[in-house]
Write an enzyme that holds these catalytic residues in place. Sequence first.
Site, PDB file in Angstrom:
ATOM      1  N   THR A   9       0.794  -1.223   0.000  1.00 60.28           N
ATOM      2  CA  THR A   9       0.000   0.000   0.000  1.00 60.28           C
ATOM      3  C   THR A   9       0.837   1.290   0.000  1.00 60.28           C
ATOM      4  OG1 THR A   9      -1.790  -1.135   1.104  1.00 60.28           O
ATOM      5  CG2 THR A   9      -1.767   1.261   1.286  1.00 60.28           C
ATOM      6  N   TYR A  34      -4.883  10.751   8.646  1.00 63.19           N
ATOM      7  CA  TYR A  34      -5.543   9.464   8.459  1.00 63.19           C
ATOM      8  C   TYR A  34      -6.266   8.961   9.699  1.00 63.19           C
ATOM      9  CZ  TYR A  34      -6.756   4.850   6.976  1.00 63.19           C
ATOM     10  OH  TYR A  34      -7.490   3.734   6.655  1.00 63.19           O
ATOM     11  N   ASP A  72      -9.646  -3.630   0.225  1.00 62.88           N
ATOM     12  CA  ASP A  72      -8.422  -4.216   0.789  1.00 62.88           C
ATOM     13  C   ASP A  72      -8.661  -4.851   2.157  1.00 62.88           C
ATOM     14  OD1 ASP A  72      -5.349  -4.371   0.681  1.00 62.88           O
ATOM     15  OD2 ASP A  72      -5.709  -3.427   2.614  1.00 62.88           O
ATOM     16  N   HIS A  87      -7.904  -8.878   2.899  1.00 68.39           N
ATOM     17  CA  HIS A  87      -6.939  -9.526   3.793  1.00 68.39           C
ATOM     18  C   HIS A  87      -7.619 -10.571   4.670  1.00 68.39           C
ATOM     19  CE1 HIS A  87      -3.268  -7.357   3.015  1.00 68.39           C
ATOM     20  NE2 HIS A  87      -3.962  -6.240   2.936  1.00 68.39           N
ATOM     21  N   ASP A 110      -4.291   0.567  -5.612  1.00 63.91           N
ATOM     22  CA  ASP A 110      -2.839   0.512  -5.423  1.00 63.91           C
ATOM     23  C   ASP A 110      -2.239  -0.846  -5.782  1.00 63.91           C
ATOM     24  OD1 ASP A 110      -4.275  -0.497  -3.256  1.00 63.91           O
ATOM     25  OD2 ASP A 110      -2.872   0.232  -1.746  1.00 63.91           O
ATOM     26  N   HIS A 157      -0.992  -9.344  -0.536  1.00 65.62           N
ATOM     27  CA  HIS A 157      -0.418  -8.664  -1.701  1.00 65.62           C
ATOM     28  C   HIS A 157       0.948  -8.170  -1.300  1.00 65.62           C
ATOM     29  CE1 HIS A 157      -1.160  -4.789   0.238  1.00 65.62           C
ATOM     30  NE2 HIS A 157      -2.272  -5.349   0.690  1.00 65.62           N
TER      31      HIS A 157
HETATM   32 ZN   LIG Z   1      -3.265  -1.250  -0.304  1.00 64.30          ZN
END
Ligand SMILES: [Zn+2]
Length: 470
Positions: free
Chosen positions: A123, A209, A245, A249, A292, A406
């Site tokens: 990411t 964030y 995402d 996961h 991404d 990933h």
């Molecule tokens: Zn990501």
Amino acid sequence: MAEDDEEPPTSKLLSFDTDSSSKSPKPPNLTPKLILIVVTCVAAAIIIAFGFLFFSSSSSSSHQPDVVSRPLKKLKHPVVLLISSDGFRFGYQYKTDTPNMNKLITNGTEAQLGLIPVFPTLTFPNHYAIVTGLYPAYHGIVNNYFLDPDNTTGGEAFNMKSYDPKWWLGEPLWETVVNHGLKASTYFWPGSEVNKGGWTCPQFFCKVYNGSVPFEERVDTVLNYFDLPSDEIPSFMTLYFGEPDHHGHKVGPDDPRITQAVERVDGMIGKLIRGLEERGVFEDVNIIMLGDHGMVGTCDEKLIFLEDLAPWIEIPKDWIQSYSPLLSIRPPPSYSAKDIVTKMNEGLKSGKVQNGQYLKVYLKEELPDRLHYSASGRIPPIIGLIDEAFKVEQKSSKRKECGGSHGYDNAFFSMRSIFIGRGPKFARSRKVPSFENVQIYNLVTTILNIQGASNNGTISFPKTILLPNH
Ligand SMILES: [Zn+2]
Ligand SMILES: *[C@@H]1O[C@H](CO)[C@@H](O)[C@H](O)[C@H]1NC(C)=O
Ligand SMILES: *[C@@H]1O[C@H](CO)[C@@H](O)[C@H](O)[C@H]1NC(C)=O
Ligand SMILES: *[C@@H]1O[C@H](CO)[C@@H](O)[C@H](O)[C@H]1NC(C)=O
Ligand SMILES: *[C@@H]1O[C@H](CO)[C@@H](O)[C@H](O)[C@H]1NC(C)=O
């Protein structure tokens, strides 16, 4: 920076050269929906071709495609809204109806087989590659977590909350934009909280964030920027969603909860489109929607244990900077990295290490060039490339291993994400070959008519994607 080279498209997916943006690998198995579209298109093409023969018309094209960018109707300056849907693997858009994304696709330009991430397909390295146009070795964020090699014996560590500008190299788009006297806003993006150059992360235009902020609130805030007086409306805006995402996961890419997450993101695109339409600016905004990286299921005990290499070489835990999907090893300076690589590969190839054939270890300088993963002291000397869906662990445990991951080689199709561009600078219903996300930086600066910093994108690339000025 390389110029575009027109080599013939390769048909082997894994043999593409990531330096070049213009190769189109053979399509993967496509869904019936897509096949139907293809069949329809072929049928339409035959009818059109027949029509041309019959009426012996000129050789010009059947529809009237845009040949130049469309003039702005309401906005006083070009605006790029860059949207990231984290971990939106290429192909997720065929899992379910995505009417809102389809609105962008129908009247926009799409990378037909997706957007290629940079290596490692993680990411932070990828989001920061998108906004700097640089490979991770050059933009400095070489992993989501790493130790600063300048500080020996386990000194300072980078993590996803490190906002010290010393980690973040290159010039991100928000900095380029404000350096040109324009405004930028960021509703989340890795690196956006960091003060750099003229960018000071102003509270009104820059959100620190917080993954708990509802997606709706993010969309509403971005929409509100369009209610500002004309010269206050940011020329460049980011918007970030942590789905699919997050679920990817937890449950892997092939689970009904992913389909739901895709629907949720599509719903946010719908909310955004409606808000822009209400304000009369939907046709004026250049929306770039991308992801991404992709996601692959990790299950079925696809594991490799470093302790199994002990007969060849002991790899202590504290040499390891990350295990999976990017194995990176920094042995103490007194050890020969070359020797370690040789012994590890001997063990892995011996047939005596479980799944050993699915891991190959390199000195970083000897990694394939297409990965561009060596020119930084932050990258540990030894890097292991792990086969798709496999994981490396220190030692065997009873831990249950099922979910998604990933970070693997960016040549794997499962690591690919999406690219959709819609707005005055994008042709309607156009498909383009896959390209690497380091090209996005130059796309944005070209749309905004500003001079960008030097980067790893190709200077001539934007003219292959964007409409020329009207
Ligand atoms: Zn990501
Ligand atoms: C595409 O644009 C045309 C022309 O503005 C418009 O009539 C049409 O409704 C749009 N289609 C979609 C799916 O947005
Ligand atoms: C090295 O790491 C220590 C401990 O984290 C830190 O206090 C120090 O400032 C670092 N030195 C440099 C030069 O970065
Ligand atoms: C993060 O956002 C949630 C939801 O808006 C809020 O309740 C919480 O206080 C925020 N956390 C921080 C640290 O700002
Ligand atoms: C990437 O860009 C940086 C900065 O412009 C440059 O130093 C480096 O050589 C470039 N690398 C490649 C592989 O193009």
